[in-house]
Write a protein that holds these residues in place. Structure first.
Motif, short mmCIF file in Angstrom:
data_model
loop_
_atom_site.label_atom_id
_atom_site.label_comp_id
_atom_site.label_asym_id
_atom_site.label_seq_id
_atom_site.Cartn_x
_atom_site.Cartn_y
_atom_site.Cartn_z
N MET A 1 0.83 -1.19 0.00
CA MET A 1 0.00 0.00 0.00
C MET A 1 0.87 1.25 0.00
O MET A 1 1.71 1.43 0.87
CB MET A 1 -0.94 0.05 1.22
N ILE A 2 0.70 2.07 -1.02
CA ILE A 2 1.36 3.37 -1.09
C ILE A 2 0.32 4.44 -0.78
O ILE A 2 -0.69 4.55 -1.49
CB ILE A 2 1.99 3.61 -2.47
N SER A 3 0.55 5.19 0.28
CA SER A 3 -0.37 6.26 0.68
C SER A 3 0.21 7.60 0.30
O SER A 3 1.42 7.84 0.44
CB SER A 3 -0.62 6.21 2.19
N ASN A 4 -0.65 8.49 -0.20
CA ASN A 4 -0.20 9.84 -0.54
C ASN A 4 -1.37 10.80 -0.40
O ASN A 4 -2.54 10.40 -0.32
CB ASN A 4 0.38 9.89 -1.96
N THR A 5 -1.05 12.09 -0.39
CA THR A 5 -2.06 13.12 -0.12
C THR A 5 -2.64 13.74 -1.38
O THR A 5 -3.42 14.68 -1.31
CB THR A 5 -1.46 14.23 0.76
N GLU A 6 -2.27 13.20 -2.56
CA GLU A 6 -2.82 13.73 -3.80
C GLU A 6 -4.26 13.24 -3.98
O GLU A 6 -4.69 12.29 -3.33
CB GLU A 6 -1.97 13.30 -5.00
N ARG A 7 -4.99 13.91 -4.87
CA ARG A 7 -6.37 13.53 -5.13
C ARG A 7 -6.61 13.39 -6.63
O ARG A 7 -5.97 14.07 -7.43
CB ARG A 7 -7.34 14.56 -4.55
N GLY A 8 -7.53 12.53 -6.99
CA GLY A 8 -7.90 12.34 -8.39
C GLY A 8 -7.63 10.93 -8.85
O GLY A 8 -6.57 10.36 -8.57
N SER A 9 -8.60 10.35 -9.57
CA SER A 9 -8.46 8.96 -10.02
C SER A 9 -7.30 8.78 -10.99
O SER A 9 -6.60 7.77 -10.96
CB SER A 9 -9.77 8.48 -10.66
N SER A 10 -7.07 9.77 -11.86
CA SER A 10 -5.98 9.65 -12.83
C SER A 10 -4.62 9.67 -12.14
O SER A 10 -3.71 8.93 -12.52
CB SER A 10 -6.07 10.77 -13.88
N LYS A 11 -4.48 10.51 -11.12
CA LYS A 11 -3.22 10.54 -10.37
C LYS A 11 -2.98 9.20 -9.68
O LYS A 11 -1.85 8.70 -9.63
CB LYS A 11 -3.24 11.68 -9.35
N SER A 12 -4.05 8.61 -9.15
CA SER A 12 -3.93 7.31 -8.49
C SER A 12 -3.49 6.24 -9.48
O SER A 12 -2.57 5.46 -9.20
CB SER A 12 -5.28 6.93 -7.87
N ARG A 13 -4.12 6.20 -10.64
CA ARG A 13 -3.76 5.19 -11.65
C ARG A 13 -2.33 5.37 -12.14
O ARG A 13 -1.59 4.40 -12.32
CB ARG A 13 -4.71 5.27 -12.85
N ASN A 14 -1.93 6.62 -12.36
CA ASN A 14 -0.57 6.87 -12.85
C ASN A 14 0.48 6.45 -11.82
O ASN A 14 1.52 5.89 -12.18
CB ASN A 14 -0.40 8.34 -13.21
#
Length: 259
Positions: free
Chosen positions: A48-61
């Motif tokens: 599991m990589i956790s980060n504070t960014e938002r958006g489905s495209s950012k997650s997929r990338n």
């Protein structure tokens, strides 16, 4: 040929916050957790990589950047997998060795096809057939995507300026780069059935208009018109035909002006 599932989730404190037993997953899994902290946790075959960014495209990338599998399966945290899904995927890539991307079908939790109009025939995707694809139907060869530098367009998808069709744009870009995309009419993933259809609102229609320009250029106006006509019975209690068309064209022209 090893398979890895790339799953998106939000607001999880730890890997065990998800009920993994119910998901019937036997593959290594990379979980991208958009939360309020940055970090990495590993438990058995789950990272599991956790980060504070938002958006489905950012997650997929981020998932694509950190993936290690030969074949990757795009997933969300509300899905589970059918018995034998790994063999179905491997068999498909063996049958179509030139395929860079293969899309499959979704089955509902009631055991029915998620979409009533899935094509029966398998074969190579065209720029029209990809329009009906959903993200959790998509699998791909990681090397093919990395070698072409393909990423999801950050302007599209949930949490972005234009909230729809990030996965379709991804497939369109893949075809434009010369990658081979195949459809196999076999379900591999389980998702709850859609409840009450599409939630038509201004942001959705505006976003669709923009996405159509991203996909089709100035021909998007014709697609705006076709969509407004075809879906009238679904949105007529919310918008008039002309209001729907006006919102879509507004999205189309907004995107065109920016780009």
């Amino acid at each position: 040929m090893n398979i890895e599932i790339l799953m998106a989730t939000m607001a999880k404190a730890k890997i065990s916050d998800i009920d993994w037993q119910a998901k019937n997953i036997i593959s290594p899994l990379l979980l991208i957790n958009q939360s309020d902290f940055n970090g990495k946790e590993v438990s058995d075959d789950i990272t599991m990589i956790s980060n504070t960014e938002r958006g489905s495209s950012k997650s997929r990338n981020l998932a694509i950047e950190n993936a290690t599998g030969d074949i990757c399966i795009i997933a969300d945290d509300d899905v589970s997998y059918l018995e034998g899904y790994e063999n179905i995927v491997k068999d498909a890539y063996s049958k179509y060795p030139d395929a860079d991307i293969i899309t499959f079908q979704i089955q509902t939790t009631e055991g029915k096809p998620f979409k009533p109009n899935y094509p029966v025939e398998e074969g190579y995707h065209s720029k029209m057939s990809i329009l009906k694809c959903a993200s959790i139907e998509i699998t791909f060869k990681r090397k093919s995507i990395i070698d072409k530098g393909l990423k999801l367009d950050l302007e599209f998808g949930l949490g972005s300026k234009y909230r729809v069709h990030d996965e379709i744009i991804f497939l369109k870009d893949a075809l434009s780069q010369g990658l081979k995309c195949v459809y196999v009419p076999i379900p591999i993933v389980v998702h709850p059935p859609e409840s009450s259809g599409t939630d038509y609102n201004e942001a959705l229609l505006f976003s669709k208009g923009a996405a159509f320009y991203r996909l089709f250029g100035i021909s998007a106006i014709a697609y705006d018109l076709a969509f407004s006509l075809k879906k009238y019975s679904e949105y007529k209690n919310v918008f008039s035909f002309f209001d729907c068309l006006k919102l879509m064209i507004k999205g189309t022209l907004s995107y065109r002006k920016e780009h």
